[in-house]
Design a protein around this motif. Structure first.
Motif, PDB file in Angstrom:
ATOM      1  N   CYS A   1       0.750  -1.640   0.117  1.00 36.41           N
ATOM      2  CA  CYS A   1       0.175  -0.259   0.419  1.00 36.41           C
ATOM      3  C   CYS A   1       0.905   1.290  -0.079  1.00 36.41           C
ATOM      4  O   CYS A   1       1.476   1.540  -0.130  1.00 36.41           O
ATOM      5  CB  CYS A   1      -0.594  -0.255   1.257  1.00 36.41           C
ATOM      6  SG  CYS A   1      -0.353   0.115   2.681  1.00 36.41           S
ATOM      7  N   THR A   2       0.506   2.192  -0.195  1.00 29.85           N
ATOM      8  CA  THR A   2       1.364   3.602   0.258  1.00 29.85           C
ATOM      9  C   THR A   2       0.955   4.446   1.212  1.00 29.85           C
ATOM     10  O   THR A   2      -0.451   4.081   2.076  1.00 29.85           O
ATOM     11  CB  THR A   2       0.506   4.678  -0.874  1.00 29.85           C
ATOM     12  OG1 THR A   2      -1.034   4.770  -1.438  1.00 29.85           O
ATOM     13  CG2 THR A   2       0.941   3.819  -2.691  1.00 29.85           C
ATOM     14  N   LYS A   3       1.496   5.031   1.341  1.00 30.86           N
ATOM     15  CA  LYS A   3       0.857   6.226   2.274  1.00 30.86           C
ATOM     16  C   LYS A   3      -0.573   7.281   2.366  1.00 30.86           C
ATOM     17  O   LYS A   3      -0.844   7.169   3.313  1.00 30.86           O
ATOM     18  CB  LYS A   3       2.018   7.710   2.701  1.00 30.86           C
ATOM     19  CG  LYS A   3       3.394   6.555   3.002  1.00 30.86           C
ATOM     20  CD  LYS A   3       4.461   8.128   3.509  1.00 30.86           C
ATOM     21  CE  LYS A   3       5.869   7.372   3.640  1.00 30.86           C
ATOM     22  NZ  LYS A   3       6.607   8.897   3.714  1.00 30.86           N
ATOM     23  N   GLU A   4      -0.862   7.511   1.357  1.00 34.67           N
ATOM     24  CA  GLU A   4      -2.041   7.699   1.011  1.00 34.67           C
ATOM     25  C   GLU A   4      -3.273   6.688   1.947  1.00 34.67           C
ATOM     26  O   GLU A   4      -4.483   7.107   1.931  1.00 34.67           O
ATOM     27  CB  GLU A   4      -2.753   7.987  -0.758  1.00 34.67           C
ATOM     28  CG  GLU A   4      -1.454   9.062  -0.951  1.00 34.67           C
ATOM     29  CD  GLU A   4       0.170   8.858  -1.043  1.00 34.67           C
ATOM     30  OE1 GLU A   4       0.227   7.822  -1.307  1.00 34.67           O
ATOM     31  OE2 GLU A   4       0.593  10.010  -0.708  1.00 34.67           O
ATOM     32  N   ALA A   5      -2.924   5.528   1.536  1.00 33.10           N
ATOM     33  CA  ALA A   5      -4.072   4.532   1.791  1.00 33.10           C
ATOM     34  C   ALA A   5      -4.239   4.756   3.841  1.00 33.10           C
ATOM     35  O   ALA A   5      -5.491   4.257   4.323  1.00 33.10           O
ATOM     36  CB  ALA A   5      -3.769   3.330   1.615  1.00 33.10           C
ATOM     37  N   PHE A   6      -3.550   4.949   4.092  1.00 31.28           N
ATOM     38  CA  PHE A   6      -3.776   4.624   5.504  1.00 31.28           C
ATOM     39  C   PHE A   6      -4.651   5.900   6.746  1.00 31.28           C
ATOM     40  O   PHE A   6      -5.383   5.680   7.629  1.00 31.28           O
ATOM     41  CB  PHE A   6      -2.323   5.258   6.577  1.00 31.28           C
ATOM     42  CG  PHE A   6      -1.395   3.633   6.043  1.00 31.28           C
ATOM     43  CD1 PHE A   6      -0.917   3.178   7.660  1.00 31.28           C
ATOM     44  CD2 PHE A   6      -0.699   3.860   5.118  1.00 31.28           C
ATOM     45  CE1 PHE A   6      -0.693   1.736   8.180  1.00 31.28           C
ATOM     46  CE2 PHE A   6       0.108   1.994   5.368  1.00 31.28           C
ATOM     47  CZ  PHE A   6      -0.296   1.478   6.616  1.00 31.28           C
TER      48      PHE A   6
END
Length: 447
Positions: A422-427
């Protein structure tokens, strides 16, 4: 779908994030020029500013001027229009095909599948705004009505107030549509031949009316007695530290936030837990009811009268009736916990909410919570990582599929062996799912 469209437009027009997307088409009239709004509290799962309507406009809380001048004169022909108009288009199509053949002696199995998705929309937009100099001139001519009930409640609760000074609106009625289609074929050849084929297709569309507010900017108002002023440089929305903490794997920060906001839920009787869970399940499947309950809880937190906790919906009637009979301090704590929970649920898509409801029926929320915990507890993001593969094992294949789908809707890609990416934007989205699962698990636990 409206929220996805407005978020996309705000991101394209203002990558820095100062343009705030309107989240519901039902609310767009409450975010027009000179509307008064309140900013929602900061949370881990909502790192960007988000506002709630107040049902009031600036002129509603101002005293008349000596010359009878109205703030309406600040908006000639609906607002000072930007000389530029905008046309935003979005289109895309994806298709995936696959097949699998497994020969084994006299047995042969074939699996074939294809999936496709398409989205397309084109929107003509116009920016309306009120120059700050006009508002600066108005503050010397019109004072705040300190006897207004709303202003008195606002000052009593210590909440900040904002006024909308810029909007992005549609120039014409627009239709947006997303289509997804999946085909599958299964053939098993043993001593006899068995074939099966399935097709599923879904289309989501929305018609946005002309003059609909899609995004806005707002100034914070500084109110002191009858005087008011504009804060051109308000305190920054301090989310980076909280978000960075979660992105560094400090799951405890998020759990502490949930416990701080929902501490009263740990003390509920079995009967009240059932009543609250019933109400939450009802609003998860009904956006209008969701909004009604949210507004009533916000009114309680703003110092409203508990006598207003009435509804025509049987689904939430028991909850509101119980809250109405509760002591004032209990009512406030319950309203805060319910509001926090609804804020988290609001971050999820309609499809995720439906999958959550199915998960509750299948009694798998507890395992899903552990799986999301293991994802949030990672320390390396933007790279692959691993979760406990046993958390992906469910007694029914449908339970496994819905869990994977629900988590992937938050931006986390899961594989059968427990590996994930996943990416940071998903958190933030994953954190909202965690909060939702946490509260639902707490309320559904047998006492």
């Amino acid at each position: 779908m409206f929220k996805k469209v407005t978020q996309s437009i705000a991101k394209q027009m203002d990558p820095d994030g100062e343009l705030v997307p309107v989240r519901s088409m039902l609310d767009h009239e409450h975010f027009r020029l000179l509307c008064l709004v309140r900013r929602k509290r900061k949370t881990v799962f909502h790192p960007s500013p988000c506002y709630k309507q107040t049902w009031y406009r600036l002129e509603d809380v101002l005293l008349p001027g000596q010359d009878g001048k109205s703030s309406e004169s600040l908006i000639p022909n609906g607002g000072e229009q930007d000389s530029r108009r905008f046309l935003i288009k979005k289109s895309g199509a994806d298709r995936i095909d696959g097949n699998l053949t497994l020969p084994a002696d006299l047995t042969r199995v074939e699996l074939q599948g294809a999936a496709s998705s398409a989205k397309e929309w084109s929107i003509r937009l116009q920016k309306n705004h009120i120059p700050p100099r006009n508002l600066e001139a108005l503050k010397t001519e019109r004072k705040i009505n300190t006897n207004h009930t709303f202003i008195q409640q606002l000052q009593k609760t210590g909440q900040n107030l904002y006024v909308v000074h810029e909007t992005i609106e549609t120039l014409e009625e627009t239709s947006c549509q997303e289509t997804s289609k999946a085909d599958g074929n299964f053939m098993a050849q043993f001593y006899v031949k068995f074939c099966a084929k399935g097709t599923s297709e879904s289309t989501e569309s929305i018609t946005i009316p002309k003059g609909c507010t899609l995004a806005f900017r707002a100034f914070q108002l500084a109110i002191s007695d009858a005087s008011w002023d504009l804060r051109h440089f308000p305190e920054k929305f301090k989310c980076s530290l909280v978000c960075d903490d979660v992105l560094q794997g400090t799951l405890g920060k998020l759990e502490a936030e949930v416990r701080r906001n929902c501490h009263i839920l740990f003390t509920l009787s079995s009967q009240l837990s059932i009543i609250l869970l019933k109400a939450i399940k009802a609003v998860m499947g009904d956006r209008n009811l969701f909004q009604e309950l949210s507004q009533k809880m916000e009114a309680v937190l703003a110092g409203g009268d508990s006598d207003e906790l009435k509804t025509e919906s049987p689904a939430v009637e028991d909850l509101l009736s119980h809250l109405q009979q509760s002591p004032a301090h209990i009512l406030l704590h319950m309203a805060a916990a319910i509001t926090y929970t609804l804020d988290a649920l609001e971050e999820l898509s309609d499809d995720q909410l439906l999958l959550l409801l199915e998960s509750l029926e299948n009694k798998i929320v507890s395992q899903q919570l552990k799986l999301v915990e293991s994802i949030l507890n990672q320390r390396e993001y933007g790279k692959g990582f691993s979760t406990d593969p046993s958390l992906l094992f469910f007694s029914q294949e449908r339970e496994h599929q819905l869990t994977i789908a629900m988590i992937e809707m938050s931006g986390v890609k899961l594989h059968e062996d427990g590996s994930a990416a996943c990416t940071k934007e998903a958190f933030p989205a994953t954190a909202a799912l965690y909060v939702s699962l946490y509260v639902l698990n707490l309320l559904s636990k047998p006492c």
